[in-house]
Design a protein around this motif. Structure first.
Motif, PDB file in Angstrom:
ATOM      1  N   CYS A  21       0.900  -1.157   0.068  1.00  0.00           N
ATOM      2  CA  CYS A  21       0.037   0.055   0.039  1.00  0.00           C
ATOM      3  C   CYS A  21       1.031   1.163   0.185  1.00  0.00           C
ATOM      4  N   SER A  23      -0.371   4.485  -0.595  1.00  0.00           N
ATOM      5  CA  SER A  23      -1.381   5.947  -0.126  1.00  0.00           C
ATOM      6  C   SER A  23      -2.088   5.514   1.243  1.00  0.00           C
ATOM      7  N   TRP A  58     -10.470   3.580  -0.389  1.00  0.00           N
ATOM      8  CA  TRP A  58      -9.505   2.710  -0.599  1.00  0.00           C
ATOM      9  C   TRP A  58      -9.662   1.729  -1.904  1.00  0.00           C
ATOM     10  N   HIS A  63      -4.291   2.327  -5.000  1.00  0.00           N
ATOM     11  CA  HIS A  63      -3.495   2.581  -4.021  1.00  0.00           C
ATOM     12  C   HIS A  63      -2.384   1.548  -3.422  1.00  0.00           C
TER      13      HIS A  63
END
Length: 202
Positions: A21, A23, A58, A63
Motif C-alpha cells: 500500500c 497511499s 481505498w 493505492h
C-alpha cells in the motif's frame, strides 16, 4: 546446493508478486490521524510513504503497487508461508504448493470461513465440532482453508489441528490460512525472512 537454496531457486522461477500500500487512506476517517492510525490496508500510517494521506475510498488497484515477492519460507513450527498478490495466477500458486513445498494433492477441500467475531458453543458441541473436522479431514485427506483469523469458528479449527497434532503424531492435516497481509502479527519479522511463530491478529 542445500535444501533451502534449491527451494529458493524454484520459488524464483514462478515470478510471484506481492502488493504494498502506497497511499494512506484512514480506516476511521472521522478520527484524528497520527503515526499509529490504521489505513484501510490495516497497516499504520508510519508504514506508508510520508505525506501521502488521502480522504477517499481505498482501492487495491489504485493505492497499491506490485513488486517481486521475497517474503516466503518456513515458520519455526514447520509451516510454510508466502506473501502474494490477490490476483496471483492460481497456476503459479499450485506450482509453489506442489513443486516447491511438496504438499500432497487433496481429495477434498474444506473451506471454513467465520464471519462472527465471537463464535460460542457449549463444551459438548465444541468437542463434537472439533472431532468432526479432524475425522473428516483425516479420512478424506482434505485441505482445510480458512481466513487464518484467531477468532470465531476459524479459531476452533486451529485448536482442532493443535489437539490432533498432540494426539495423532503420525497423522498430518494440511491447513491453509489466507489472511490479509496487514492482519498478521509479528509482520516485521516476516519481512526480515525470519522463521518465527507469526500468527494472524484477532
Amino acid at each position: 546446493h542445500n535444501h533451502h537454496t534449491i527451494n529458493e531457486e524454484r520459488f524464483q522461477e514462478h515470478d510471484i508478486e506481492a502488493r504494498i500500500c502506497t497511499s494512506f487512506v484512514p480506516a476511521k476517517p472521522d478520527k484524528p490521524v497520527d503515526g499509529t492510525s490504521l489505513c484501510y490496508c490495516n497497516r499504520s500510517k508510519r508504514d506508508h510513504p510520508p505525506g501521502n494521506t488521502l480522504q477517499k475510498k481505498w482501492d487495491i488497484n489504485v493505492h497499491t503497487t506490485p513488486f517481486a515477492s521475497k517474503e516466503h519460507g518456513k515458520f519455526a513450527n514447520g509451516a510454510w508461508y508466502l506473501r502474494c498478490d490477490l490476483h496471483t495466477d492460481p497456476k503459479n500458486l499450485e506450482k509453489i504448493l506442489f513443486d516447491v513445498w511438496g504438499i500432497t494433492e487433496p481429495r477434498l477441500i474444506m473451506s471454513i470461513i467465520g464471519g462472527a467475531k465471537y463464535f460460542k458453543l457449549t463444551e459438548r458441541l465444541e468437542t463434537k465440532f472439533i472431532n468432526g473436522i479432524i475425522t473428516v479431514a483425516l479420512k478424506s485427506q482434505a485441505w482445510l482453508l480458512t481466513n487464518g483469523f484467531n477468532v470465531g469458528i476459524t479459531q476452533f479449527v486451529g485448536q482442532a489441528i493443535n489437539k490432533s497434532r498432540l494426539a495423532r503424531v503420525d497423522d498430518k492435516i494440511i491447513a491453509i490460512g489466507l489472511p490479509k497481509y496487514g492482519c498478521i502479527k509479528n509482520i516485521n519479522e516476516l519481512e526480515k525472512h525470519q522463521p518465527i511463530d507469526a500468527e494472524v491478529c484477532a
